[in-house]
Design a protein around this motif. Sequence first.
Motif, short mmCIF file in Angstrom:
data_model
loop_
_atom_site.label_atom_id
_atom_site.label_comp_id
_atom_site.label_asym_id
_atom_site.label_seq_id
_atom_site.Cartn_x
_atom_site.Cartn_y
_atom_site.Cartn_z
N GLY A 41 4.59 7.11 1.25
CA GLY A 41 6.32 6.05 1.47
C GLY A 41 5.97 6.39 3.31
N MET A 42 6.96 4.96 4.05
CA MET A 42 7.35 4.93 4.88
C MET A 42 8.68 4.69 5.69
SD MET A 42 5.97 2.38 8.04
CE MET A 42 3.79 3.12 7.89
N ALA A 43 9.21 5.81 6.90
CA ALA A 43 10.48 5.53 6.84
C ALA A 43 10.82 4.88 8.46
CB ALA A 43 11.69 6.69 6.93
N GLY A 44 12.32 4.02 8.90
CA GLY A 44 12.35 3.48 10.23
C GLY A 44 13.68 4.09 10.22
N VAL A 45 13.98 4.57 11.74
CA VAL A 45 15.20 4.82 11.92
C VAL A 45 15.55 3.10 11.95
CG1 VAL A 45 17.21 6.07 12.90
CG2 VAL A 45 15.15 6.63 12.54
N ALA A 46 17.04 2.58 11.66
CA ALA A 46 17.28 2.00 11.54
C ALA A 46 17.98 1.17 12.94
CB ALA A 46 17.98 0.86 10.48
N ASN A 47 17.65 0.34 13.66
CA ASN A 47 18.43 -0.16 14.79
C ASN A 47 19.54 -1.38 14.63
OD1 ASN A 47 16.46 -2.78 14.24
ND2 ASN A 47 15.61 -3.16 16.00
N ILE A 48 19.92 -1.32 13.39
CA ILE A 48 21.39 -2.08 13.00
C ILE A 48 22.32 -1.84 13.25
CG2 ILE A 48 21.94 -3.85 11.19
CD1 ILE A 48 18.99 -3.17 9.60
N GLY A 49 23.10 -3.35 13.87
CA GLY A 49 24.51 -2.64 13.95
C GLY A 49 25.82 -3.90 13.10
N VAL A 50 26.37 -4.09 13.79
CA VAL A 50 27.61 -5.80 13.19
C VAL A 50 27.43 -7.01 14.60
CG1 VAL A 50 29.30 -3.92 12.60
CG2 VAL A 50 29.53 -4.19 14.54
N ASP A 51 26.99 -5.81 16.02
CA ASP A 51 26.52 -7.05 17.23
C ASP A 51 25.94 -8.63 16.27
OD1 ASP A 51 27.12 -5.53 18.90
OD2 ASP A 51 25.27 -5.82 19.26
N ARG A 52 26.35 -9.95 16.57
CA ARG A 52 25.90 -10.63 15.81
C ARG A 52 23.71 -11.42 15.37
NH1 ARG A 52 27.89 -14.42 12.56
NH2 ARG A 52 26.81 -15.67 12.49
N LYS A 67 0.44 -0.81 0.21
CA LYS A 67 -0.10 -0.01 0.24
C LYS A 67 0.72 0.98 0.27
CE LYS A 67 -3.77 -2.14 2.30
NZ LYS A 67 -5.13 -1.86 3.57
N VAL A 68 2.20 0.82 0.50
CA VAL A 68 3.26 2.21 0.01
C VAL A 68 4.31 1.94 -0.58
CG1 VAL A 68 4.87 3.68 2.02
CG2 VAL A 68 2.07 2.91 2.57
N LYS A 69 4.09 3.31 -0.66
CA LYS A 69 5.53 2.81 -2.45
C LYS A 69 7.17 2.73 -1.95
CE LYS A 69 6.65 4.83 -6.81
NZ LYS A 69 6.49 6.24 -8.48
N LEU A 70 6.77 3.80 -1.62
CA LEU A 70 8.96 3.75 -0.58
C LEU A 70 9.01 3.25 0.76
CD1 LEU A 70 9.68 7.09 -2.13
CD2 LEU A 70 9.83 5.29 -2.91
N ARG A 71 9.23 2.32 0.88
CA ARG A 71 9.11 1.23 2.21
C ARG A 71 11.07 1.20 2.87
NH1 ARG A 71 6.34 -1.23 -1.19
NH2 ARG A 71 8.27 -2.87 -1.67
N VAL A 72 11.70 2.15 3.49
CA VAL A 72 12.61 2.59 3.56
C VAL A 72 13.76 2.62 5.30
CG1 VAL A 72 14.23 4.61 3.31
CG2 VAL A 72 12.50 4.42 1.39
N LEU A 73 14.58 1.95 5.30
CA LEU A 73 15.04 1.84 6.22
C LEU A 73 16.58 3.46 5.99
CD1 LEU A 73 16.78 -0.90 7.46
CD2 LEU A 73 14.34 -0.18 8.48
N ASP A 74 16.49 4.70 7.69
CA ASP A 74 17.44 4.88 7.25
C ASP A 74 18.20 4.55 8.45
OD1 ASP A 74 15.61 7.00 6.10
OD2 ASP A 74 15.07 8.18 7.89
N HIS A 75 19.10 4.82 8.29
CA HIS A 75 20.46 4.75 8.83
C HIS A 75 21.32 5.39 9.71
CE1 HIS A 75 20.81 0.34 8.05
NE2 HIS A 75 20.26 0.29 6.98
N TRP A 76 21.54 6.04 10.24
CA TRP A 76 21.78 7.10 11.43
C TRP A 76 23.33 7.20 11.09
CZ3 TRP A 76 18.38 9.69 15.22
CH2 TRP A 76 16.53 10.17 14.77
N ASP A 77 24.16 6.56 10.09
CA ASP A 77 25.46 5.74 10.53
C ASP A 77 26.51 7.06 9.68
OD1 ASP A 77 24.51 3.71 10.58
OD2 ASP A 77 25.31 2.48 9.57
#
Length: 710
Positions: free
Chosen positions: A449-460, A159-169
């Motif tokens: 669109g919907m964006a989400g500020v990512a919670n991703i890092g190098v942790d396993r 239902k949403v065109k842009l489904r994006v992760l925002d990396h504050w990296d």
Amino acid sequence: MLSATLCLAVPSAHAEDGYELWLRYKPIEASRADEYRAHTAELVAPALTPTQRVTREELQRGLQGLSGHVPRASERIASEGAIVVGTPASSRTIADFRQDLSGLGREGYIIRGIHSRGHAATMIAANEDIGALYGAFHFLRLLQTRQSLRDLDIREAPKVKLRVLDHWDNLDRSVERGYAGASIWDWHKLPGWRDPRYTDYARANASIGINGTVLNNVNSNALILTPMYLEKVKALADVFRPWGIRVYLSAHFSAPTEIGGLKTADPLDPEVRKWWKEKAAEIYRYVPDFGGFLVKANSEGQPGPQDYGRTHADGANMLADALAPHGGVVMWRAFVYSHEQPDDRAKQAYDEFVPLDGKFRDNVIVQVKNGAIDFQPREPFHPLFGVMAKTPLMMEFQITKEYLGFATHLAYLGPLYEETLKSDTWAKGRGSTVAKVIDGSLHAHKLTGMAGVANIGVDRNWSGSHFDQANWYVFGRMAWNPEASSQRIANDWVRMTFSNDPAVVEPVVDMMMASREAVVDYMTPLGLHHLMGRGHHYGPGPWVEGGPRADWTSVYYHRADRNGIGFDRSVTGSNAVAQYSPPVAAEFGDVKRVPEKCLLWFHHVPWNYPTRSGRPLWDELVHRYTHGVDEVKRMRGTWAGLEGRVDPERFEQIAAFLSIQQKEAQWWRDASIAYWQSINGLPLPAGYEQPAQSLEFYKALEFPHAPGNG
């Protein structure tokens, strides 16, 4: 790098450490295995394009892990129980169903039982390869969650065109508000070394329908736009492309002066406009499917068009014109506030953007946070969602838990997302929900669109804790469908991540669904907000005052004195309620009608104000703080009861994190109550424990190296 098919035979060196996320293709029970094998005996799937190849390999990987066999790869249906995957262009069988794909666009799909060449089969069909990949992941999810494969008839499209992760990296691999270790982008080794983790990242995102990633922090560095870094961006884009993921970059507004040699970044200056057009063309030579720019301007010290007496529309449109020939978009953030001291910071985005409604180019979408302050544990929906009918608005949620306990607190954010998306703006009468604004249906916008500020890092485990994976997962699923049920999504995630055993699923889903409300209670009950420690945002700090800006302090927001507490945003105060549609403003502005969960957001009330429980406000606050702590104790007990039903590696870490959460919830409760007592001089209601330490003790605590400052 080994192909996915070859990797099937290689055992994991890290058993149940969370790396597999929700894509754990573990063997199914014997009672279900026969049914699944009967429906997956043969795989008719092309592999002529990169996306077709990863689709076929994912199905092979999943089916081998789940049912213990890899289906025969065939060119056409030859027996019962085939899975036919593809598009009308890649499959003669699917070409017969071309009309059924009408209206699904390039990313939609159908999963349906069919009969072809005299045999029963399951068809996963789409108009384009990426839709077939999404359909394959959906099909595997049915198996992972033990759904029946009989009589399938599923029709899905985003239902949403842009489904994006925002990396504050950042380029030095630090991550602003990152609680899972360093950035996964190893810029120094790129483009020469393309870490296999990048492929795993893309695969995980594709499995939940995410189709874009902003690689760098909104507090951006202009160096990302230089050739040295564009070579690195190209390498990542090449890895992501088969999985349907486009890359975006946060653009520093003053880049023309920093890396372009110009004396100005004025968006109306011809040389500046020319520089951005040439820069955009250069980027597309590296990345032909580049998505576009995300921009933070004139906010928190970032440069922007207002530095030159121009508007946000002037700045956004300049970049939009540069991207338009290539099909790119501008995501222009509405998280802005001026240098002047405001009467109410919550009003500033509205004041700056509403006069610009309808003045943005067609390829500009304004990115608005879910609430008007800053990703608080609870905020009412942002007033912009109810007033900018002529401008596409893009939701910005935070997946990383900057204000909800970092990585150690269990806080499933699905209910927060759902609460916001179901909020009624009344923009066009009853039922004008935020979800309908976001998906474009309310105002007939095509760019959504919907964006989400990512919670991703190098942790396993990718996100710092196992349960934080659920927030990444639910964001993707709700970006695909903003009207989806967060509880149903939690059920799927638990089944895919831990177990299909009802004795695990039901209590864990119950924990998840109650967790965010528990955090609200022990941190910011009844509409309180912005009460965290200064800078790092770790732990309670309702006493924070002073510094360069009043609206960076806690006392600015709670306004507590001996007579009462809360920020008056009614007509007698800042009148921020006037920014909502009249029916919403009437509800929020009336102390007797406002939802009690937002009482102190909109009203300053006496400490003895009667709440709906019958308790005076002070007693109700103490009750809520204590209830939040008790909920964490309950979650710990629930989890302890699952020992032996969850693998020991993950069980032990989650148990340890729940212990941390209980201690920190008690800290939030005790420090907050001690501070309020110093203001109101009131005793605790009967039956409630006094804070463990003095207020001076809590105020003296310092955390100079708390993570996530970036």
